[in-house]
Design a protein around this motif. Structure first.
Motif, mmCIF file in Angstrom:
data_model
loop_
_atom_site.group_PDB
_atom_site.id
_atom_site.type_symbol
_atom_site.label_atom_id
_atom_site.label_comp_id
_atom_site.label_asym_id
_atom_site.label_seq_id
_atom_site.Cartn_x
_atom_site.Cartn_y
_atom_site.Cartn_z
ATOM 1 N N ALA A 1 0.875 -0.961 -0.012
ATOM 2 C CA ALA A 1 -0.046 0.148 0.136
ATOM 3 C C ALA A 1 0.938 0.952 -0.128
ATOM 4 N N LEU A 2 1.851 1.433 0.740
ATOM 5 C CA LEU A 2 3.097 2.287 0.697
ATOM 6 C C LEU A 2 3.582 2.734 -0.710
ATOM 7 N N HIS A 3 3.813 1.702 -1.076
ATOM 8 C CA HIS A 3 4.190 1.215 -2.575
ATOM 9 C C HIS A 3 3.034 1.923 -3.516
ATOM 10 N N VAL A 4 2.027 1.595 -3.525
ATOM 11 C CA VAL A 4 1.195 1.418 -5.211
ATOM 12 C C VAL A 4 0.034 3.283 -4.385
ATOM 13 N N PHE A 5 0.193 3.695 -3.208
ATOM 14 C CA PHE A 5 -0.418 4.547 -3.201
ATOM 15 C C PHE A 5 0.671 5.990 -2.918
ATOM 16 N N GLY A 6 1.729 5.459 -3.483
ATOM 17 C CA GLY A 6 2.559 6.669 -3.592
ATOM 18 C C GLY A 6 2.849 7.289 -2.149
ATOM 19 N N ILE A 7 2.038 6.877 -0.838
ATOM 20 C CA ILE A 7 2.980 7.890 0.396
ATOM 21 C C ILE A 7 3.581 8.098 0.827
ATOM 22 N N GLY A 8 4.287 9.275 -0.097
ATOM 23 C CA GLY A 8 5.433 10.282 0.484
ATOM 24 C C GLY A 8 6.424 10.247 -0.978
ATOM 25 N N ASP A 9 5.229 10.418 -1.710
ATOM 26 C CA ASP A 9 5.794 10.123 -3.615
ATOM 27 C C ASP A 9 6.820 9.876 -3.732
ATOM 28 N N HIS A 10 7.397 8.691 -4.006
ATOM 29 C CA HIS A 10 8.064 7.673 -3.739
ATOM 30 C C HIS A 10 9.489 8.082 -3.440
ATOM 31 N N SER A 11 9.661 8.808 -2.116
ATOM 32 C CA SER A 11 11.115 9.030 -1.670
ATOM 33 C C SER A 11 11.547 8.370 -1.043
ATOM 34 N N THR A 12 12.773 8.357 -1.102
ATOM 35 C CA THR A 12 13.491 7.205 -0.800
ATOM 36 C C THR A 12 13.116 6.695 0.659
ATOM 37 N N PRO A 13 12.761 7.643 1.872
ATOM 38 C CA PRO A 13 12.728 7.228 2.938
ATOM 39 C C PRO A 13 11.401 5.596 3.101
ATOM 40 N N VAL B 1 10.179 4.471 -0.345
ATOM 41 C CA VAL B 1 10.822 3.484 -0.350
ATOM 42 C C VAL B 1 11.383 1.995 0.650
ATOM 43 N N LEU B 2 12.441 3.092 1.175
ATOM 44 C CA LEU B 2 13.323 1.897 2.171
ATOM 45 C C LEU B 2 12.108 2.047 3.405
ATOM 46 N N ALA B 3 10.976 2.198 3.688
ATOM 47 C CA ALA B 3 9.684 1.986 4.965
ATOM 48 C C ALA B 3 8.541 0.745 4.179
ATOM 49 N N SER B 4 8.946 1.276 3.076
ATOM 50 C CA SER B 4 7.970 -0.348 1.991
ATOM 51 C C SER B 4 8.730 -1.701 2.326
ATOM 52 N N THR B 5 9.656 -0.863 1.526
ATOM 53 C CA THR B 5 10.613 -2.448 1.503
ATOM 54 C C THR B 5 11.038 -2.882 2.863
ATOM 55 N N LEU B 6 11.518 -2.245 3.594
ATOM 56 C CA LEU B 6 11.526 -3.220 5.277
ATOM 57 C C LEU B 6 10.047 -3.862 5.369
ATOM 58 N N LEU B 7 9.215 -2.794 5.869
ATOM 59 C CA LEU B 7 8.067 -3.749 5.802
ATOM 60 C C LEU B 7 8.155 -5.182 4.559
ATOM 61 N N ILE B 8 7.615 -5.288 3.400
ATOM 62 C CA ILE B 8 7.181 -6.192 2.661
ATOM 63 C C ILE B 8 8.945 -7.349 3.287
ATOM 64 N N VAL B 9 10.193 -7.171 3.551
ATOM 65 C CA VAL B 9 11.106 -8.018 3.160
ATOM 66 C C VAL B 9 11.233 -8.775 4.996
ATOM 67 N N CYS B 10 10.265 -7.217 6.221
ATOM 68 C CA CYS B 10 10.081 -8.831 7.427
ATOM 69 C C CYS B 10 8.716 -9.311 7.124
ATOM 70 N N SER B 11 7.914 -8.952 6.201
ATOM 71 C CA SER B 11 6.853 -9.906 5.927
ATOM 72 C C SER B 11 7.116 -11.131 5.139
ATOM 73 N N ILE B 12 8.461 -11.617 5.027
ATOM 74 C CA ILE B 12 8.593 -12.630 4.713
ATOM 75 C C ILE B 12 9.690 -13.189 5.097
ATOM 76 N N VAL B 13 10.537 -12.655 6.208
ATOM 77 C CA VAL B 13 11.127 -13.459 7.018
ATOM 78 C C VAL B 13 10.428 -13.864 8.397
ATOM 79 N N LEU B 14 9.031 -13.222 8.392
ATOM 80 C CA LEU B 14 8.103 -13.506 9.981
ATOM 81 C C LEU B 14 7.745 -14.698 10.080
ATOM 82 N N PRO B 15 7.689 -15.299 9.051
ATOM 83 C CA PRO B 15 6.532 -16.918 8.929
ATOM 84 C C PRO B 15 7.647 -17.939 9.028
ATOM 85 N N VAL B 16 8.858 -17.415 8.084
ATOM 86 C CA VAL B 16 10.106 -18.717 8.389
ATOM 87 C C VAL B 16 10.028 -18.329 10.784
ATOM 88 N N ALA B 17 10.588 -17.240 10.993
ATOM 89 C CA ALA B 17 10.697 -17.264 12.359
ATOM 90 C C ALA B 17 9.369 -17.682 13.263
#
Length: 125
Positions: free
Chosen positions: A51-63, A65-81
């Motif tokens: 949602a952060l990425h699709v809705f362009g919250i922050g106009d796709h600024s570096t922070p 994109v970093l927040a979006s990436t961090l949340l998605i990476v966490c969502s990949i790691v969390l089920p394994v943990a």
């Protein structure tokens, strides 16, 4: 009795079900519900990152994109943990040992704090 032990040996994962004795079903089911709650949390983190990425919250600024990436990476790691945590708790239940300390809450809180700060920075910049 031999049939029960044979069935326990065939259950997956063997390193969990091959140990100790069968605990009270209520405790195993509560452990499974906790695992499923972590899976739901993972899905929510994925949705938030997308949602952060699709809705362009922050106009796709570096922070942003970093927040979006961090949340998605966490969502990949969390089920394994969560799987590892489920197995640790189930083994403890089967061996009548003390339950292990929670291992997911601290890192998840840190990820959420960093992602929130990044979103706030993206919106304010």
């Amino acid at each position: 009795m031999a049939e029960t032990k044979d069935r326990a040996r065939r259950r997956f994962p063997r390193q969990v079900y091959g140990r100790g004795c069968e605990p009270d079903a209520r405790f195993s089911l509560a452990n499974e519900r906790t695992y499923l709650a972590w899976i739901r949390t993972s899905v929510a983190l994925m949705a938030a990152g997308v949602a952060l990425h699709v809705f362009g919250i922050g106009d796709h600024s570096t922070p942003s994109v970093l927040a979006s990436t961090l949340l998605i990476v966490c969502s990949i790691v969390l089920p394994v943990a969560a799987w590892v945590s489920w197995a640790r708790v189930e083994r403890s239940l089967r061996e009548d040992a003390p339950l292990p300390a929670p291992s997911l809450t601290g890192p998840l809180a840190l990820v959420l704090a960093v992602a929130s700060a990044l979103v706030l920075a993206a919106v304010l910049l």
